[in-house]
Design a protein around this motif. Structure first.
Motif, PDB file in Angstrom:
ATOM      1  N   PRO A 125       0.830  -1.208   0.000  1.00  0.00           N
ATOM      2  CA  PRO A 125       0.000   0.000   0.000  1.00  0.00           C
ATOM      3  C   PRO A 125       0.862   1.255   0.000  1.00  0.00           C
ATOM      4  CG  PRO A 125       0.166  -0.872   2.217  1.00  0.00           C
ATOM      5  CD  PRO A 125       0.900  -1.837   1.334  1.00  0.00           C
ATOM      6  N   ASP A 126       0.298   2.322  -0.461  1.00  0.00           N
ATOM      7  CA  ASP A 126       1.066   3.557  -0.582  1.00  0.00           C
ATOM      8  C   ASP A 126       1.112   4.298   0.760  1.00  0.00           C
ATOM      9  OD1 ASP A 126       2.576   5.446  -1.832  1.00  0.00           O
ATOM     10  OD2 ASP A 126       0.875   6.576  -2.622  1.00  0.00           O
ATOM     11  N   HIS A 127       2.188   5.052   0.958  1.00  0.00           N
ATOM     12  CA  HIS A 127       2.288   5.974   2.081  1.00  0.00           C
ATOM     13  C   HIS A 127       2.110   7.381   1.520  1.00  0.00           C
ATOM     14  CE1 HIS A 127       4.697   2.464   3.455  1.00  0.00           C
ATOM     15  NE2 HIS A 127       4.153   2.743   4.635  1.00  0.00           N
ATOM     16  N   GLU A 128       1.007   8.000   1.837  1.00  0.00           N
ATOM     17  CA  GLU A 128       0.700   9.303   1.242  1.00  0.00           C
ATOM     18  C   GLU A 128       1.744  10.361   1.580  1.00  0.00           C
ATOM     19  OE1 GLU A 128      -3.216  10.547   2.199  1.00  0.00           O
ATOM     20  OE2 GLU A 128      -4.180   8.861   1.149  1.00  0.00           O
ATOM     21  N   ASP A 129       2.368  10.220   2.759  1.00  0.00           N
ATOM     22  CA  ASP A 129       3.315  11.245   3.196  1.00  0.00           C
ATOM     23  C   ASP A 129       4.766  10.879   2.879  1.00  0.00           C
ATOM     24  OD1 ASP A 129       3.007   9.154   4.904  1.00  0.00           O
ATOM     25  OD2 ASP A 129       3.072  10.328   6.757  1.00  0.00           O
ATOM     26  N   VAL A 130       4.981   9.817   2.090  1.00  0.00           N
ATOM     27  CA  VAL A 130       6.331   9.413   1.689  1.00  0.00           C
ATOM     28  C   VAL A 130       6.389   9.385   0.164  1.00  0.00           C
ATOM     29  CG1 VAL A 130       8.105   7.622   1.768  1.00  0.00           C
ATOM     30  CG2 VAL A 130       6.627   8.005   3.773  1.00  0.00           C
ATOM     31  N   ARG A 131       7.292  10.170  -0.402  1.00  0.00           N
ATOM     32  CA  ARG A 131       7.493  10.118  -1.859  1.00  0.00           C
ATOM     33  C   ARG A 131       8.249   8.852  -2.216  1.00  0.00           C
ATOM     34  NH1 ARG A 131      11.453  13.034  -5.519  1.00  0.00           N
ATOM     35  NH2 ARG A 131      12.351  13.951  -3.616  1.00  0.00           N
ATOM     36  N   LYS A 132       7.737   8.101  -3.192  1.00  0.00           N
ATOM     37  CA  LYS A 132       8.340   6.828  -3.562  1.00  0.00           C
ATOM     38  C   LYS A 132       8.786   6.838  -5.024  1.00  0.00           C
ATOM     39  CE  LYS A 132       5.946   3.670  -0.390  1.00  0.00           C
ATOM     40  NZ  LYS A 132       5.094   2.459  -0.328  1.00  0.00           N
ATOM     41  N   VAL A 133       9.982   6.293  -5.255  1.00  0.00           N
ATOM     42  CA  VAL A 133      10.520   6.193  -6.613  1.00  0.00           C
ATOM     43  C   VAL A 133      11.148   4.815  -6.787  1.00  0.00           C
ATOM     44  CG1 VAL A 133      12.118   7.141  -8.312  1.00  0.00           C
ATOM     45  CG2 VAL A 133      11.007   8.671  -6.674  1.00  0.00           C
ATOM     46  N   ALA A 134      10.729   4.098  -7.822  1.00  0.00           N
ATOM     47  CA  ALA A 134      11.336   2.814  -8.178  1.00  0.00           C
ATOM     48  C   ALA A 134      12.381   3.052  -9.259  1.00  0.00           C
ATOM     49  CB  ALA A 134      10.279   1.827  -8.673  1.00  0.00           C
ATOM     50  N   LEU A 135      13.593   2.575  -9.018  1.00  0.00           N
ATOM     51  CA  LEU A 135      14.736   2.842  -9.890  1.00  0.00           C
ATOM     52  C   LEU A 135      14.956   1.677 -10.857  1.00  0.00           C
ATOM     53  CD1 LEU A 135      17.108   3.960  -6.988  1.00  0.00           C
ATOM     54  CD2 LEU A 135      15.714   5.477  -8.432  1.00  0.00           C
ATOM     55  N   ARG A 136      14.499   1.833 -12.083  1.00  0.00           N
ATOM     56  CA  ARG A 136      14.731   0.799 -13.105  1.00  0.00           C
ATOM     57  C   ARG A 136      16.123   1.026 -13.687  1.00  0.00           C
ATOM     58  NH1 ARG A 136       8.754   0.548 -16.113  1.00  0.00           N
ATOM     59  NH2 ARG A 136       7.683  -0.481 -14.356  1.00  0.00           N
ATOM     60  N   THR A 137      17.091   0.401 -13.041  1.00  0.00           N
ATOM     61  CA  THR A 137      18.494   0.689 -13.319  1.00  0.00           C
ATOM     62  C   THR A 137      19.064  -0.276 -14.349  1.00  0.00           C
ATOM     63  OG1 THR A 137      18.714   1.464 -11.046  1.00  0.00           O
ATOM     64  CG2 THR A 137      20.751   1.022 -12.238  1.00  0.00           C
ATOM     65  N   SER A 138      19.857   0.266 -15.259  1.00  0.00           N
ATOM     66  CA  SER A 138      20.542  -0.546 -16.267  1.00  0.00           C
ATOM     67  C   SER A 138      21.896  -0.996 -15.711  1.00  0.00           C
ATOM     68  CB  SER A 138      20.737   0.278 -17.538  1.00  0.00           C
ATOM     69  OG  SER A 138      21.538   1.412 -17.264  1.00  0.00           O
ATOM     70  N   ILE A 139      22.754  -1.537 -16.566  1.00  0.00           N
ATOM     71  CA  ILE A 139      24.106  -1.941 -16.163  1.00  0.00           C
ATOM     72  C   ILE A 139      24.890  -0.698 -15.756  1.00  0.00           C
ATOM     73  CG2 ILE A 139      26.274  -2.956 -16.973  1.00  0.00           C
ATOM     74  CD1 ILE A 139      24.549  -4.618 -18.953  1.00  0.00           C
ATOM     75  N   VAL A 140      25.453  -0.717 -14.549  1.00  0.00           N
ATOM     76  CA  VAL A 140      26.217   0.421 -14.048  1.00  0.00           C
ATOM     77  C   VAL A 140      27.706   0.127 -14.215  1.00  0.00           C
ATOM     78  CG1 VAL A 140      26.651   1.940 -12.089  1.00  0.00           C
ATOM     79  CG2 VAL A 140      24.382   0.903 -12.383  1.00  0.00           C
ATOM     80  N   LEU A 141      28.407   1.045 -14.871  1.00  0.00           N
ATOM     81  CA  LEU A 141      29.823   0.858 -15.190  1.00  0.00           C
ATOM     82  C   LEU A 141      30.706   1.645 -14.232  1.00  0.00           C
ATOM     83  CD1 LEU A 141      29.678   1.195 -19.086  1.00  0.00           C
ATOM     84  CD2 LEU A 141      29.583  -0.909 -17.725  1.00  0.00           C
ATOM     85  N   GLY A 142      31.583   0.940 -13.536  1.00  0.00           N
ATOM     86  CA  GLY A 142      32.540   1.572 -12.637  1.00  0.00           C
ATOM     87  C   GLY A 142      33.737   0.664 -12.463  1.00  0.00           C
ATOM     88  N   ASN A 143      34.793   1.202 -11.884  1.00  0.00           N
ATOM     89  CA  ASN A 143      36.035   0.427 -11.751  1.00  0.00           C
ATOM     90  C   ASN A 143      36.101  -0.440 -10.504  1.00  0.00           C
ATOM     91  OD1 ASN A 143      37.611   0.946 -14.088  1.00  0.00           O
ATOM     92  ND2 ASN A 143      37.987   3.031 -13.367  1.00  0.00           N
ATOM     93  N   ASN A 144      35.243  -0.170  -9.532  1.00  0.00           N
ATOM     94  CA  ASN A 144      35.365  -0.903  -8.272  1.00  0.00           C
ATOM     95  C   ASN A 144      34.222  -1.873  -8.024  1.00  0.00           C
ATOM     96  OD1 ASN A 144      33.455   1.097  -7.854  1.00  0.00           O
ATOM     97  ND2 ASN A 144      34.090   1.518  -5.746  1.00  0.00           N
ATOM     98  N   GLY A 145      33.669  -2.415  -9.092  1.00  0.00           N
ATOM     99  CA  GLY A 145      32.618  -3.404  -8.969  1.00  0.00           C
ATOM    100  C   GLY A 145      31.749  -3.448 -10.210  1.00  0.00           C
ATOM    101  N   GLY A 146      30.763  -4.334 -10.204  1.00  0.00           N
ATOM    102  CA  GLY A 146      29.855  -4.434 -11.334  1.00  0.00           C
ATOM    103  C   GLY A 146      30.478  -5.133 -12.529  1.00  0.00           C
ATOM    104  N   ALA A 147      29.950  -4.848 -13.711  1.00  0.00           N
ATOM    105  CA  ALA A 147      30.318  -5.582 -14.923  1.00  0.00           C
ATOM    106  C   ALA A 147      31.616  -5.118 -15.564  1.00  0.00           C
ATOM    107  CB  ALA A 147      29.184  -5.465 -15.952  1.00  0.00           C
ATOM    108  N   PHE A 148      31.990  -3.841 -15.370  1.00  0.00           N
ATOM    109  CA  PHE A 148      33.096  -3.295 -16.156  1.00  0.00           C
ATOM    110  C   PHE A 148      34.438  -3.993 -15.918  1.00  0.00           C
ATOM    111  CE2 PHE A 148      36.434  -0.105 -17.053  1.00  0.00           C
ATOM    112  CZ  PHE A 148      36.255  -0.026 -18.425  1.00  0.00           C
ATOM    113  N   PRO A 149      34.855  -4.269 -14.684  1.00  0.00           N
ATOM    114  CA  PRO A 149      36.138  -4.971 -14.507  1.00  0.00           C
ATOM    115  C   PRO A 149      36.190  -6.309 -15.239  1.00  0.00           C
ATOM    116  CG  PRO A 149      35.416  -4.039 -12.429  1.00  0.00           C
ATOM    117  CD  PRO A 149      34.263  -3.893 -13.380  1.00  0.00           C
ATOM    118  N   LYS A 150      35.060  -7.018 -15.312  1.00  0.00           N
ATOM    119  CA  LYS A 150      35.024  -8.301 -16.021  1.00  0.00           C
ATOM    120  C   LYS A 150      35.137  -8.091 -17.526  1.00  0.00           C
ATOM    121  CE  LYS A 150      32.111 -10.324 -12.416  1.00  0.00           C
ATOM    122  NZ  LYS A 150      30.779 -10.891 -12.091  1.00  0.00           N
ATOM    123  N   LEU A 151      34.421  -7.079 -18.038  1.00  0.00           N
ATOM    124  CA  LEU A 151      34.511  -6.776 -19.467  1.00  0.00           C
ATOM    125  C   LEU A 151      35.937  -6.395 -19.859  1.00  0.00           C
ATOM    126  CD1 LEU A 151      31.265  -4.671 -20.049  1.00  0.00           C
ATOM    127  CD2 LEU A 151      31.736  -6.961 -20.934  1.00  0.00           C
TER     128      LEU A 151
END
Length: 308
Positions: free
Chosen positions: A148-174
């Protein structure tokens, strides 16, 4: 601000913590194995003393979820599902307990909620959502988050793609497989890759916090998805590797068994566009893959890049 990050010791959480601390904010981490003063124990399914941290918080960020980089056995599927649903449920209970609830709750989701598409550009408004294990996980996750929704709390769902960085995630493997001469296309190479630089990921979260009119669903991805073949070609160019062996689907299927992962992670076409970020005025530091790779491959570039 007072910011709470649930499951904040992973790749995304560590970078968000650093980003917001450098801006002078208080950041508290919920984790199974607390080691620092700002880390507090939780098991992602039951209420505990950690719930008191949410009182008067400005931002709650939930990044909890078992990694999908595994074999989709029945046991793994149950864990992938329950880790996302249970953590969201218990955070909702904790929010309900608060007298002064968090002003904003950001909950992780995934760009993989959209169908495999090489031509259809999926925005928040016109994106096509299908029906398979991964997509259904995301649908259940978002349903649990918004209801259920909380009327007094703003909610955002983050549909995140592949995140590229040097200290984790997919990029070091690539980077590793490309330097080993294996950086050719995977499968036919036509599948689209949606991605975002870790700096832009952190700045996008900051942008959402600052723009109180943003709520609901938002795509967290760079505006220029490209094919797998183009992605690998650009990475070889930036690393200065002249060749890369291609991997046929049957080879990927065989390798995935030994690596205990699924070929979906490489072969699904994620063709996603950040329409709401752009229309709300967000400006990407790294809008295309060339600029992102150049930054990530600079000597001594780390998660705390100067762009923070």
């Amino acid at each position: 601000m007072k910011i709470i990050i649930a499951a904040g010791t992973g790749f995304l959480g560590r970078n968000l913590e650093e980003y917001f601390k450098e801006k002078g904010n208080q950041v508290y981490i919920l984790t199974r194995k607390p080691k620092r003063k700002n880390e507090f124990h939780w098991d992602a399914k039951t209420l505990g003393e950690w719930k008191n941290l949410l009182e008067n918080a400005d931002v709650l960020i939930n990044l909890t979820g078992k990694s999908v980089d595994c074999r989709y056995t029945e046991k793994s599927k149950r864990e992938i599902y329950s880790s996302r649903i249970n953590s969201t449920k218990v955070l909702r209970k904790a929010v309900d307990y608060c007298t002064n609830k968090p002003k904003l709750w950001l909950n992780a989701s995934s760009a993989t909620i959209y169908i495999h598409s090489e031509t259809q550009m999926n925005t928040e408004e016109n994106g096509i959502i299908g029906d398979d294990f991964s997509m259904n996980i995301c649908k259940s996750w978002e349903k649990e988050f918004f209801s259920p929704d909380h009327e007094d709390v703003r909610k955002v769902a983050l549909r995140t793609s592949i995140v590229l960085g040097n200290n984790g995630g997919a990029f070091p493997k690539l980077k590793l497989i490309t330097k080993a001469g294996l950086g050719g296309k995977q499968g036919n190479g036509n599948q689209k890759v949606s991605w975002i630089h870790i700096v832009d990921f952190c700045k996008a979260i900051d942008h959402i916090i600052d723009h109180e009119n943003i709520s609901g669903i938002i795509n967290i991805t760079a505006p220029n998805p490209l094919s797998n073949e183009e992605l690998m070609m650009e990475l070889r160019k930036q690393i200065k590797i002249s060749f890369g062996l291609n991997a046929a689907v049957w080879q990927l299927e065989l390798a995935s068994v030994f690596l205990k992962t699924e070929t979906e992670l490489l072969l699904k076409s994620r063709n996603v566009y950040p329409e709401r970020l752009i229309t709300s005025g967000f400006r990407f530091l790294y809008p295309n893959i060339e600029s992102a790779f150049k930054n990530l491959l600079q000597p001594f570039t780390s998660a705390k890049t100067k762009d923070f």
